[in-house]
Design an enzyme around this catalytic site. Sequence first.
Site, mmCIF file in Angstrom:
data_model
loop_
_atom_site.group_PDB
_atom_site.id
_atom_site.type_symbol
_atom_site.label_atom_id
_atom_site.label_comp_id
_atom_site.label_asym_id
_atom_site.label_seq_id
_atom_site.Cartn_x
_atom_site.Cartn_y
_atom_site.Cartn_z
ATOM 1 N N GLU A 168 0.817 -1.210 0.000
ATOM 2 C CA GLU A 168 0.000 0.000 0.000
ATOM 3 C C GLU A 168 0.856 1.267 0.000
ATOM 4 O OE1 GLU A 168 -4.128 -1.428 2.105
ATOM 5 O OE2 GLU A 168 -2.553 -0.738 3.444
ATOM 6 N N CYS B 196 -0.732 6.360 9.610
ATOM 7 C CA CYS B 196 0.509 5.709 10.043
ATOM 8 C C CYS B 196 0.218 4.441 10.829
ATOM 9 C CB CYS B 196 1.281 6.639 10.978
ATOM 10 S SG CYS B 196 2.350 7.758 10.137
ATOM 11 N N CYS C 97 1.639 -1.826 15.573
ATOM 12 C CA CYS C 97 1.631 -1.542 14.142
ATOM 13 C C CYS C 97 0.993 -2.679 13.337
ATOM 14 C CB CYS C 97 3.074 -1.324 13.693
ATOM 15 S SG CYS C 97 3.258 -1.163 11.915
ATOM 16 N N CYS D 17 6.684 -6.484 7.414
ATOM 17 C CA CYS D 17 7.844 -5.953 8.150
ATOM 18 C C CYS D 17 8.225 -6.942 9.239
ATOM 19 C CB CYS D 17 7.497 -4.607 8.780
ATOM 20 S SG CYS D 17 8.883 -3.870 9.692
ATOM 21 N N CYS E 171 6.746 -4.382 15.752
ATOM 22 C CA CYS E 171 6.335 -3.400 16.755
ATOM 23 C C CYS E 171 4.885 -3.714 17.138
ATOM 24 C CB CYS E 171 6.472 -1.976 16.211
ATOM 25 S SG CYS E 171 8.162 -1.611 15.721
ATOM 26 N N CYS F 82 3.454 8.645 0.765
ATOM 27 C CA CYS F 82 4.053 7.782 1.780
ATOM 28 C C CYS F 82 4.227 6.405 1.146
ATOM 29 C CB CYS F 82 3.133 7.736 2.995
ATOM 30 S SG CYS F 82 3.699 6.608 4.265
HETATM 31 N N1 SAH Z 1 9.291 1.093 9.723
HETATM 32 C C1 SAH Z 1 9.593 2.461 9.827
HETATM 33 C C2 SAH Z 1 8.737 3.317 8.919
HETATM 34 C C3 SAH Z 1 7.303 2.954 8.764
HETATM 35 S S1 SAH Z 1 6.246 3.182 10.114
HETATM 36 C C4 SAH Z 1 9.472 2.932 11.247
HETATM 37 O O1 SAH Z 1 8.951 2.207 12.077
HETATM 38 O O2 SAH Z 1 9.953 4.023 11.529
HETATM 39 C C5 SAH Z 1 5.986 4.946 10.192
HETATM 40 C C6 SAH Z 1 5.692 5.466 11.600
HETATM 41 O O3 SAH Z 1 4.381 5.070 12.048
HETATM 42 C C7 SAH Z 1 6.663 4.940 12.644
HETATM 43 O O4 SAH Z 1 7.072 5.974 13.497
HETATM 44 C C8 SAH Z 1 5.798 3.949 13.378
HETATM 45 O O5 SAH Z 1 6.263 3.647 14.646
HETATM 46 C C9 SAH Z 1 4.463 4.632 13.384
HETATM 47 N N2 SAH Z 1 3.320 3.773 13.706
HETATM 48 C C10 SAH Z 1 3.232 2.437 13.604
HETATM 49 N N3 SAH Z 1 2.007 2.016 13.992
HETATM 50 C C11 SAH Z 1 1.313 3.131 14.343
HETATM 51 C C12 SAH Z 1 -0.019 3.365 14.795
HETATM 52 N N4 SAH Z 1 -0.868 2.371 14.932
HETATM 53 N N5 SAH Z 1 -0.387 4.628 15.061
HETATM 54 C C13 SAH Z 1 0.463 5.660 14.871
HETATM 55 N N6 SAH Z 1 1.723 5.505 14.429
HETATM 56 C C14 SAH Z 1 2.150 4.249 14.166
HETATM 57 FE FE1 SF4 Z 2 7.866 -2.249 10.931
HETATM 58 FE FE2 SF4 Z 2 5.618 -1.124 11.782
HETATM 59 FE FE3 SF4 Z 2 7.710 -1.308 13.421
HETATM 60 FE FE4 SF4 Z 2 7.807 0.395 11.343
HETATM 61 S S1 SF4 Z 2 6.411 0.491 13.109
HETATM 62 S S2 SF4 Z 2 9.406 -1.039 12.023
HETATM 63 S S3 SF4 Z 2 6.609 -0.769 9.825
HETATM 64 S S4 SF4 Z 2 6.560 -3.038 12.559
#
Ligand code: SAH
Ligand code: SF4
Length: 349
Positions: free
Chosen positions: A89, A330, A116, A109, A113, A102
């Site tokens: 996406e 995000c 996410c 991934c 996290c 974006c």
């Molecule tokens: N993997 C990279 C970039 C993609 S995620 C990273 O983690 O930095 C982009 C941003 O969205 C990151 O800061 C991530 O922690 C945040 N993010 C992930 N899940 C989220 C959520 N449910 N609500 C708000 N931000 C979120």
């Molecule tokens: Fe991967 Fe989501 Fe963590 Fe970014 S926030 S590193 S996309 S698992």
Amino acid sequence: MSRAREFIPGVEKALKSRGEPAYRLAQVYNALCSGLVRDWEEATSLPKSLRAALQEEAPAAVLELTRLSRATDGTRKYLFKTHDGHLIETVLIPEKARRTVCISTQVGCPMACKFCATGLLGIKRNLKAREIAEQVFVAARDVWPERISNVVVMGMGEPMLNYKECLLALRVLNDADGFGLAARHIAVSTSGLVEKIRRFADEPEQFHLAISLHTPFEEEREEIMPVASRRSVLELMDAARYYVETTRRKLFFEYTLLAGVNDQPRHVEALAELLDHPLYHLNLLRFNWTDTGYAATPKREAKEFLHYARELGLSATLRPSRGQDIDAACGQLAAKDLRPQRATIPLSR
Ligand code: SAH
Ligand code: SF4
């Protein structure tokens, strides 16, 4: 033209096998990255016979646009299918003067996290540079005659785990003979791979960097970002300092506010100690809903967090969430399935 050679090796091979003159590669590269063609028939600078041959041997588009959804705030989400059937996406966020895309760098991934949606998927594979850059090309066609003003690498995946292809894509986007977007209008976000942060600092281009911090405390970070926390917060901050001292560029720290988890006054106080450099900037964002058991810090409390951070001397902003009603905000990208969405619009291009 070494960039084109790396970026479209299949096309180069096809040109060579036909005995085409060397300048054709530059023409084709330009048609893709600047002309934004998705079908060689649109590349009118190329001879007809060559267009037909390329159509067979090396198609202009490597991603199939499967669905385009539009949120009430104007945010658009593109669902793409790769040649091997994976879904990824991309999001377009229109603001007053900006059109930000974006983009994703991996199918899923591996960083896991806990908050996410992409992290729940696990990892299928890295995207190739062409698959990464093409997401921008499609969005650019879509907004034409308006222009894409910014690219953020904040979609699906951890870009630093796909460093080489990701950087090649960014270079093509930045290249004056390619997409032609200024490096300062391109930003990469990482969950904190320290060696790669240092390597990124040493690259000649002035791309921006954001580090996803989410808490100043070691144990809490280990809990919510299990893989990223293989490196301690201190190691991460060492790499951050190397970045600002090497580049003299601003460094952004992403901080997703999770209710009751990382949104307390003690977090602000520890952040004020940790982010002790004038080039550091704290980017707060309220959690966007994902089925992970977390909840968003209420708006009022998020604002209080922001004000307290500023009171303690931090440079900080609270970013609004965009595109939530189509799961485009995000952390919500998961390319779940192909079920029809509320605001699906027909694919015209
Ligand atoms: N993997 C990279 C970039 C993609 S995620 C990273 O983690 O930095 C982009 C941003 O969205 C990151 O800061 C991530 O922690 C945040 N993010 C992930 N899940 C989220 C959520 N449910 N609500 C708000 N931000 C979120
Ligand atoms: Fe991967 Fe989501 Fe963590 Fe970014 S926030 S590193 S996309 S698992």
